[in-house]
Write a protein that holds these residues in place. Structure first.
Motif, PDB file in Angstrom:
ATOM      1  N   SER A   1       0.635  -1.289   0.024  1.00  0.00           N
ATOM      2  CA  SER A   1       0.063   0.116  -0.115  1.00  0.00           C
ATOM      3  C   SER A   1       0.796   1.186   0.175  1.00  0.00           C
ATOM      4  O   SER A   1       0.250   2.483  -0.372  1.00  0.00           O
ATOM      5  N   THR A   2       2.290   1.415   0.472  1.00  0.00           N
ATOM      6  CA  THR A   2       3.044   2.446   0.578  1.00  0.00           C
ATOM      7  C   THR A   2       3.932   2.381  -0.519  1.00  0.00           C
ATOM      8  O   THR A   2       4.985   3.236  -0.386  1.00  0.00           O
ATOM      9  N   VAL A   3       4.099   1.448  -1.399  1.00  0.00           N
ATOM     10  CA  VAL A   3       5.009   1.260  -2.309  1.00  0.00           C
ATOM     11  C   VAL A   3       5.031   2.326  -3.481  1.00  0.00           C
ATOM     12  O   VAL A   3       3.843   2.715  -4.062  1.00  0.00           O
ATOM     13  N   ARG A   4       6.232   3.157  -3.658  1.00  0.00           N
ATOM     14  CA  ARG A   4       6.073   4.092  -4.753  1.00  0.00           C
ATOM     15  C   ARG A   4       7.507   3.789  -5.448  1.00  0.00           C
ATOM     16  O   ARG A   4       8.123   3.200  -5.247  1.00  0.00           O
ATOM     17  N   ALA A   5       7.551   4.830  -6.571  1.00  0.00           N
ATOM     18  CA  ALA A   5       8.713   4.705  -7.489  1.00  0.00           C
ATOM     19  C   ALA A   5       9.884   5.060  -6.578  1.00  0.00           C
ATOM     20  O   ALA A   5       9.798   5.818  -5.754  1.00  0.00           O
ATOM     21  N   ILE A   6      11.209   4.256  -6.721  1.00  0.00           N
ATOM     22  CA  ILE A   6      12.319   4.461  -5.670  1.00  0.00           C
ATOM     23  C   ILE A   6      13.481   4.393  -6.401  1.00  0.00           C
ATOM     24  O   ILE A   6      13.468   3.683  -7.585  1.00  0.00           O
ATOM     25  N   ASP A   7      14.521   4.856  -5.832  1.00  0.00           N
ATOM     26  CA  ASP A   7      15.881   5.008  -6.585  1.00  0.00           C
ATOM     27  C   ASP A   7      16.237   3.625  -6.048  1.00  0.00           C
ATOM     28  O   ASP A   7      16.629   3.267  -4.790  1.00  0.00           O
ATOM     29  N   PRO A   8      16.927   2.664  -6.875  1.00  0.00           N
ATOM     30  CA  PRO A   8      17.449   1.411  -6.402  1.00  0.00           C
ATOM     31  C   PRO A   8      18.468   1.369  -5.370  1.00  0.00           C
ATOM     32  O   PRO A   8      18.694   0.609  -4.400  1.00  0.00           O
ATOM     33  N   ALA A   9      19.369   2.520  -5.192  1.00  0.00           N
ATOM     34  CA  ALA A   9      20.321   2.488  -4.266  1.00  0.00           C
ATOM     35  C   ALA A   9      19.803   2.948  -2.810  1.00  0.00           C
ATOM     36  O   ALA A   9      20.508   2.744  -1.895  1.00  0.00           O
ATOM     37  N   ALA A  10      18.571   3.427  -2.795  1.00  0.00           N
ATOM     38  CA  ALA A  10      17.934   3.482  -1.680  1.00  0.00           C
ATOM     39  C   ALA A  10      17.945   2.510  -0.594  1.00  0.00           C
ATOM     40  O   ALA A  10      17.818   2.714   0.631  1.00  0.00           O
ATOM     41  N   VAL A  11      17.859   1.285  -1.156  1.00  0.00           N
ATOM     42  CA  VAL A  11      17.844   0.209  -0.073  1.00  0.00           C
ATOM     43  C   VAL A  11      19.255  -0.398   0.276  1.00  0.00           C
ATOM     44  O   VAL A  11      19.121  -1.463   1.217  1.00  0.00           O
ATOM     45  N   VAL A  12      20.308  -0.020  -0.325  1.00  0.00           N
ATOM     46  CA  VAL A  12      21.592  -0.564  -0.264  1.00  0.00           C
ATOM     47  C   VAL A  12      22.086  -0.340   1.285  1.00  0.00           C
ATOM     48  O   VAL A  12      21.665   0.755   2.052  1.00  0.00           O
ATOM     49  N   GLY A  13      22.108  -1.254   2.230  1.00  0.00           N
ATOM     50  CA  GLY A  13      22.691  -1.017   3.379  1.00  0.00           C
ATOM     51  C   GLY A  13      22.050  -2.108   4.602  1.00  0.00           C
ATOM     52  O   GLY A  13      21.450  -3.406   4.099  1.00  0.00           O
ATOM     53  N   THR A  14      22.172  -1.805   5.756  1.00  0.00           N
ATOM     54  CA  THR A  14      21.798  -2.875   6.887  1.00  0.00           C
ATOM     55  C   THR A  14      20.448  -2.296   7.347  1.00  0.00           C
ATOM     56  O   THR A  14      20.465  -1.147   7.813  1.00  0.00           O
ATOM     57  N   TRP A  15      19.242  -3.213   7.369  1.00  0.00           N
ATOM     58  CA  TRP A  15      18.239  -2.953   8.138  1.00  0.00           C
ATOM     59  C   TRP A  15      17.811  -3.826   9.157  1.00  0.00           C
ATOM     60  O   TRP A  15      17.872  -5.104   8.910  1.00  0.00           O
ATOM     61  N   GLY A  16      17.563  -3.388  10.518  1.00  0.00           N
ATOM     62  CA  GLY A  16      17.247  -4.222  11.364  1.00  0.00           C
ATOM     63  C   GLY A  16      15.997  -3.835  12.184  1.00  0.00           C
ATOM     64  O   GLY A  16      15.094  -3.027  11.962  1.00  0.00           O
ATOM     65  N   LEU A  17      15.571  -4.688  13.536  1.00  0.00           N
ATOM     66  CA  LEU A  17      14.424  -4.473  14.281  1.00  0.00           C
ATOM     67  C   LEU A  17      14.999  -3.561  15.272  1.00  0.00           C
ATOM     68  O   LEU A  17      15.985  -3.622  15.897  1.00  0.00           O
ATOM     69  N   PRO A  18      14.107  -2.498  15.509  1.00  0.00           N
ATOM     70  CA  PRO A  18      14.265  -1.707  16.743  1.00  0.00           C
ATOM     71  C   PRO A  18      14.711  -2.281  17.877  1.00  0.00           C
ATOM     72  O   PRO A  18      13.800  -3.315  18.377  1.00  0.00           O
TER      73      PRO A  18
END
Length: 309
Positions: free
Chosen positions: A189-206
């Protein structure tokens, strides 16, 4: 089959390994036509398969019910074949290469997961296939192309693979399992056009250390989930390849998905843990500042992660 997925190699005896490497596929497929049958064409479906219309669901399903002869693929021998099932089996004269695959529309992503012992102990190079990004119809066959639109290979119906000493190749079928793997995704529901470089990195749980619950998306197109028995009840989150499309859809392949490896979870996993544990199911993502929300193919939210690097 030899498997390397950032872990130790698992090497089995060649005669046993290849049967096991294809067994997961053959359990759903019909028997390969025997040598006594006419080699003029590979049947497009087994007689027992129920009638279906895969074209109405996903173009990728049209790749499945045939074992294709490979043409114009750099570095491949003339007698090379390719079989699409739950995984891709590249059938070379001296041994097989097994790849996981993901699709969205006509976009394609592959990743080498295993190979015949006869091909050595290091991952075999399949650059023409791992660099392929799209597939399109060409008569009764297919054309594969790379990101620049250059043709990487043709798939044609032309006979059947010769009897093999290194694997038992069965004719694949489109079933509910494969349908679920390749159904065209519904964006979250919140997906929009995105720069592929925006996801590079480490994503964790708070509030959770990266080593206990995180996903790293590398700039080279690979991903790795890190989990722990103590926090997520899983000793190995898995890994593979990914490619983010500008629309926000993401193609993800998964190699050997880690089993729990835990006697029992120490406690209930934290909220949004599914985004780490089941990242291999990701089909679209949305990035909002330092937060990334992950959705599956049905557009269901798997969870929201926070950038930690």
């Amino acid at each position: 089959m030899v498997r390397m997925e950032g872990r130790a190699l698992a090497v089995w005896a060649a005669a046993v390994v290849l049967v096991l490497g294809v067994a997961g596929c053959s359990a759903r497929g019909g028997a390969m036509p025997g040598a006594s049958e006419s080699p003029s064409a590979v049947p497009s479906a087994s007689p027992e398969a129920p009638a279906s219309d895969p074209a109405a669901e996903s173009a990728a399903l049209l790749l499945v019910p045939t074992i294709w002869r490979l043409r114009d693929a750099a570095g491949e021998a003339p007698d090379t074949w390719i079989r699409f099932d739950s995984e891709i089996d590249l059938i070379r004269p001296k041994g097989d290469v097994e790849l996981s695959w993901s699709t969205q529309g006509d976009a394609l992503l592959t990743h080498v997961d295993g190979w015949s012992m006869t091909l050595g102990t290091t991952p075999p190079a399949v650059p023409w296939l791992t660099e392929t990004t799209r597939f399109s119809r060409a008569g009764d066959g297919w054309v594969l192309t790379d990101a620049d639109g250059r043709r990487t290979a043709r798939l044609v119906q032309d006979g059947v693979p010769p009897p093999s000493t290194h694997a038992l190749h069965t004719l694949p079928e489109v079933d509910d399992f494969i349908r679920a793997q390749h159904v065209d995704a519904v964006p979250g529901s919140t997906v929009r056009a995105i720069d592929p470089a925006a996801v590079v990195g480490t994503w964790g749980l708070p509030g959770v250390a990266d080593a206990d619950g995180s996903v790293t998306l590398a700039s080279d197109g690979t991903w790795r989930a890190r989990t722990s028995c103590e926090v997520l009840g899983n000793a190995d989150g898995g890994g593979g390849a990914y490619r983010l499309l500008p629309t926000g859809f993401v193609l993800v392949t998964a190699g050997a998905i880690g089993g729990t490896g835990c006697i029992e979870p120490q406690h209930v996993p934290p909220a949004d843990a599914t985004a780490v544990l089941d990242f291999f199911k990701a089909a679209s993502v949305a990035v909002d500042g330092s937060r990334m929300t992950v959705y599956d193919r049905a557009g269901r939210r798997l969870g929201t992660l926070e950038r930690t690097d």
